[in-house]
Motif scaffolding. Sequence first.
Motif, PDB file in Angstrom:
ATOM      1  N   ASP A 163       7.663 -16.165   4.614  1.00  0.00           N
ATOM      2  CA  ASP A 163       7.417 -14.980   5.425  1.00  0.00           C
ATOM      3  C   ASP A 163       8.621 -14.053   5.452  1.00  0.00           C
ATOM      4  N   ALA A 164       9.552 -14.225   4.518  1.00  0.00           N
ATOM      5  CA  ALA A 164      10.734 -13.375   4.446  1.00  0.00           C
ATOM      6  C   ALA A 164      10.862 -12.798   3.053  1.00  0.00           C
ATOM      7  N   ARG A 165      11.279 -11.517   2.953  1.00  0.00           N
ATOM      8  CA  ARG A 165      11.512 -10.887   1.676  1.00  0.00           C
ATOM      9  C   ARG A 165      12.975 -11.065   1.308  1.00  0.00           C
ATOM     10  N   THR A 166      13.226 -11.610   0.137  1.00  0.00           N
ATOM     11  CA  THR A 166      14.589 -11.933  -0.271  1.00  0.00           C
ATOM     12  C   THR A 166      15.386 -10.672  -0.569  1.00  0.00           C
ATOM     13  N   PRO A 167      16.504 -10.448   0.129  1.00  0.00           N
ATOM     14  CA  PRO A 167      17.317  -9.264  -0.157  1.00  0.00           C
ATOM     15  C   PRO A 167      18.113  -9.452  -1.441  1.00  0.00           C
ATOM     16  N   VAL A 168      18.232  -8.386  -2.246  1.00  0.00           N
ATOM     17  CA  VAL A 168      18.981  -8.433  -3.495  1.00  0.00           C
ATOM     18  C   VAL A 168      19.854  -7.189  -3.581  1.00  0.00           C
ATOM     19  N   ASP A 186      10.490  -8.603  -3.597  1.00  0.00           N
ATOM     20  CA  ASP A 186       9.069  -8.920  -3.433  1.00  0.00           C
ATOM     21  C   ASP A 186       8.606  -9.950  -4.464  1.00  0.00           C
ATOM     22  N   VAL A 187       9.126  -9.837  -5.683  1.00  0.00           N
ATOM     23  CA  VAL A 187       8.752 -10.796  -6.723  1.00  0.00           C
ATOM     24  C   VAL A 187       9.238 -12.193  -6.363  1.00  0.00           C
ATOM     25  N   LEU A 188      10.476 -12.290  -5.897  1.00  0.00           N
ATOM     26  CA  LEU A 188      11.022 -13.594  -5.508  1.00  0.00           C
ATOM     27  C   LEU A 188      10.206 -14.225  -4.380  1.00  0.00           C
ATOM     28  N   SER A 189       9.851 -13.404  -3.404  1.00  0.00           N
ATOM     29  CA  SER A 189       9.058 -13.920  -2.287  1.00  0.00           C
ATOM     30  C   SER A 189       7.657 -14.324  -2.741  1.00  0.00           C
ATOM     31  N   ALA A 190       7.069 -13.542  -3.673  1.00  0.00           N
ATOM     32  CA  ALA A 190       5.739 -13.870  -4.190  1.00  0.00           C
ATOM     33  C   ALA A 190       5.755 -15.204  -4.928  1.00  0.00           C
ATOM     34  N   LEU A 191       6.851 -15.486  -5.610  1.00  0.00           N
ATOM     35  CA  LEU A 191       6.967 -16.752  -6.338  1.00  0.00           C
ATOM     36  C   LEU A 191       6.939 -17.940  -5.385  1.00  0.00           C
ATOM     37  N   THR A 192       7.700 -17.859  -4.322  1.00  0.00           N
ATOM     38  CA  THR A 192       7.736 -18.976  -3.369  1.00  0.00           C
ATOM     39  C   THR A 192       6.411 -19.118  -2.631  1.00  0.00           C
ATOM     40  N   ASN A 207       1.107 -30.465 -11.344  1.00  0.00           N
ATOM     41  CA  ASN A 207       2.044 -29.428 -11.777  1.00  0.00           C
ATOM     42  C   ASN A 207       1.307 -28.262 -12.410  1.00  0.00           C
ATOM     43  N   ALA A 208       0.338 -28.574 -13.289  1.00  0.00           N
ATOM     44  CA  ALA A 208      -0.417 -27.525 -13.965  1.00  0.00           C
ATOM     45  C   ALA A 208      -1.189 -26.667 -12.966  1.00  0.00           C
ATOM     46  N   LYS A 209      -1.768 -27.291 -11.970  1.00  0.00           N
ATOM     47  CA  LYS A 209      -2.533 -26.569 -10.957  1.00  0.00           C
ATOM     48  C   LYS A 209      -1.644 -25.621 -10.172  1.00  0.00           C
ATOM     49  N   GLN A 210      -0.461 -26.124  -9.799  1.00  0.00           N
ATOM     50  CA  GLN A 210       0.446 -25.297  -9.011  1.00  0.00           C
ATOM     51  C   GLN A 210       1.063 -24.190  -9.874  1.00  0.00           C
ATOM     52  N   MET A 211       1.352 -24.523 -11.126  1.00  0.00           N
ATOM     53  CA  MET A 211       1.971 -23.532 -12.010  1.00  0.00           C
ATOM     54  C   MET A 211       1.001 -22.397 -12.338  1.00  0.00           C
ATOM     55  N   GLU A 212      -0.261 -22.705 -12.386  1.00  0.00           N
ATOM     56  CA  GLU A 212      -1.263 -21.675 -12.637  1.00  0.00           C
ATOM     57  C   GLU A 212      -1.237 -20.623 -11.534  1.00  0.00           C
ATOM     58  N   LYS A 213      -1.047 -21.056 -10.292  1.00  0.00           N
ATOM     59  CA  LYS A 213      -0.943 -20.131  -9.171  1.00  0.00           C
ATOM     60  C   LYS A 213       0.309 -19.261  -9.296  1.00  0.00           C
ATOM     61  N   VAL A 214       1.398 -19.881  -9.752  1.00  0.00           N
ATOM     62  CA  VAL A 214       2.651 -19.135  -9.911  1.00  0.00           C
ATOM     63  C   VAL A 214       2.500 -18.051 -10.981  1.00  0.00           C
ATOM     64  N   ILE A 215       1.887 -18.411 -12.114  1.00  0.00           N
ATOM     65  CA  ILE A 215       1.689 -17.439 -13.191  1.00  0.00           C
ATOM     66  C   ILE A 215       0.822 -16.283 -12.721  1.00  0.00           C
ATOM     67  N   LYS A 216      -0.233 -16.586 -11.966  1.00  0.00           N
ATOM     68  CA  LYS A 216      -1.098 -15.532 -11.441  1.00  0.00           C
ATOM     69  C   LYS A 216      -0.307 -14.608 -10.514  1.00  0.00           C
ATOM     70  N   ALA A 217       0.574 -15.186  -9.704  1.00  0.00           N
ATOM     71  CA  ALA A 217       1.384 -14.386  -8.784  1.00  0.00           C
ATOM     72  C   ALA A 217       2.351 -13.483  -9.556  1.00  0.00           C
ATOM     73  N   ILE A 218       2.885 -14.001 -10.663  1.00  0.00           N
ATOM     74  CA  ILE A 218       3.799 -13.206 -11.489  1.00  0.00           C
ATOM     75  C   ILE A 218       3.066 -12.002 -12.066  1.00  0.00           C
ATOM     76  N   ARG A 219       1.880 -12.236 -12.587  1.00  0.00           N
ATOM     77  CA  ARG A 219       1.092 -11.131 -13.154  1.00  0.00           C
ATOM     78  C   ARG A 219       0.676 -10.133 -12.080  1.00  0.00           C
ATOM     79  N   LYS A 220       0.307 -10.654 -10.923  1.00  0.00           N
ATOM     80  CA  LYS A 220      -0.107  -9.782  -9.826  1.00  0.00           C
ATOM     81  C   LYS A 220       1.048  -8.913  -9.353  1.00  0.00           C
ATOM     82  N   ALA A 221       2.274  -9.418  -9.515  1.00  0.00           N
ATOM     83  CA  ALA A 221       3.457  -8.654  -9.102  1.00  0.00           C
ATOM     84  C   ALA A 221       3.781  -7.533 -10.076  1.00  0.00           C
ATOM     85  N   GLY A 222       3.034  -7.434 -11.171  1.00  0.00           N
ATOM     86  CA  GLY A 222       3.235  -6.342 -12.115  1.00  0.00           C
ATOM     87  C   GLY A 222       4.115  -6.669 -13.299  1.00  0.00           C
ATOM     88  N   ILE A 223       4.425  -7.946 -13.499  1.00  0.00           N
ATOM     89  CA  ILE A 223       5.244  -8.343 -14.645  1.00  0.00           C
ATOM     90  C   ILE A 223       4.372  -8.375 -15.901  1.00  0.00           C
TER      91      ILE A 223
END
Length: 241
Positions: free
Chosen positions: A217-222, A137-143, A67-83
């Motif tokens: 491979d899909a961008r979530t519409p909002v 884009d953020v939602l898609s980056a998370l997945t 879980n920690a390994k996978q969550m680290e990737k998620v956090i990096k993706a969140i920061r990379k998305a500009g949050i």
Amino acid sequence: MNMVKISLTALLALMLTACGNDGAPREHGTLVSISAQGEATRVPDVAGISAGVVTEAEESDAAMKANAKQMEKVIKAIRKAGIEEKDIQTSGISLTPRYEYPQNTAGSPNRPGRTLVGYVARNTVNLKVRDIGKLGDVLSALTEAGANQIHGPSLEVGDPEPALAEARQQALAKAQARVQTYADALGMKVHRLVSVSEGGSGGMPRPMMRAEMASADARTPVAPGETTLSVNLDLVFELED
């Protein structure tokens, strides 16, 4: 339903006058209580999202490490998305055992004979996206980064005060029009505003969505739609002849 209410203060004043008590303060007017609501609509510009990772393993330590390994990737993706860091907050970490039960005892209160088959680890973060245009884009980056639980978004107006000020003006105008109607019907005049109090206010509706294991491979519409912010005012006016 709006109701006209003679206040206790006015009734006491009339009673004192009838009793001839010249030393007591008097109110010669009639008090009228008015409730009014004002609304203003805005397009939401802030979105709140809850995202997390759920992992399973036979051993608790393995579940937490995965879980920690996978969550680290998620956090990096969140920061990379500009949050920004201030908009990222861990909301929960848990580790729970997972059991299997004999089929014929699944509904039993004591459920005897259960077998420990593994552990489930969860880690969840709350984040705010302050640019609605980037939400998909953020939602898609998370997945893509491995988040397998996403809840939200909760849409809101980042700076609600201008809209609330507009709603207050609208509520006040409604109250003034209503009390004037009562004054005209009673053959009286509106003398003054005695008091005003403001009730709770908020935004509604807030569109919600939930996504789990979305396609990478899909961008979530909002669609942000509109949020309605409201203000409730309780006002007391004094009428006079």
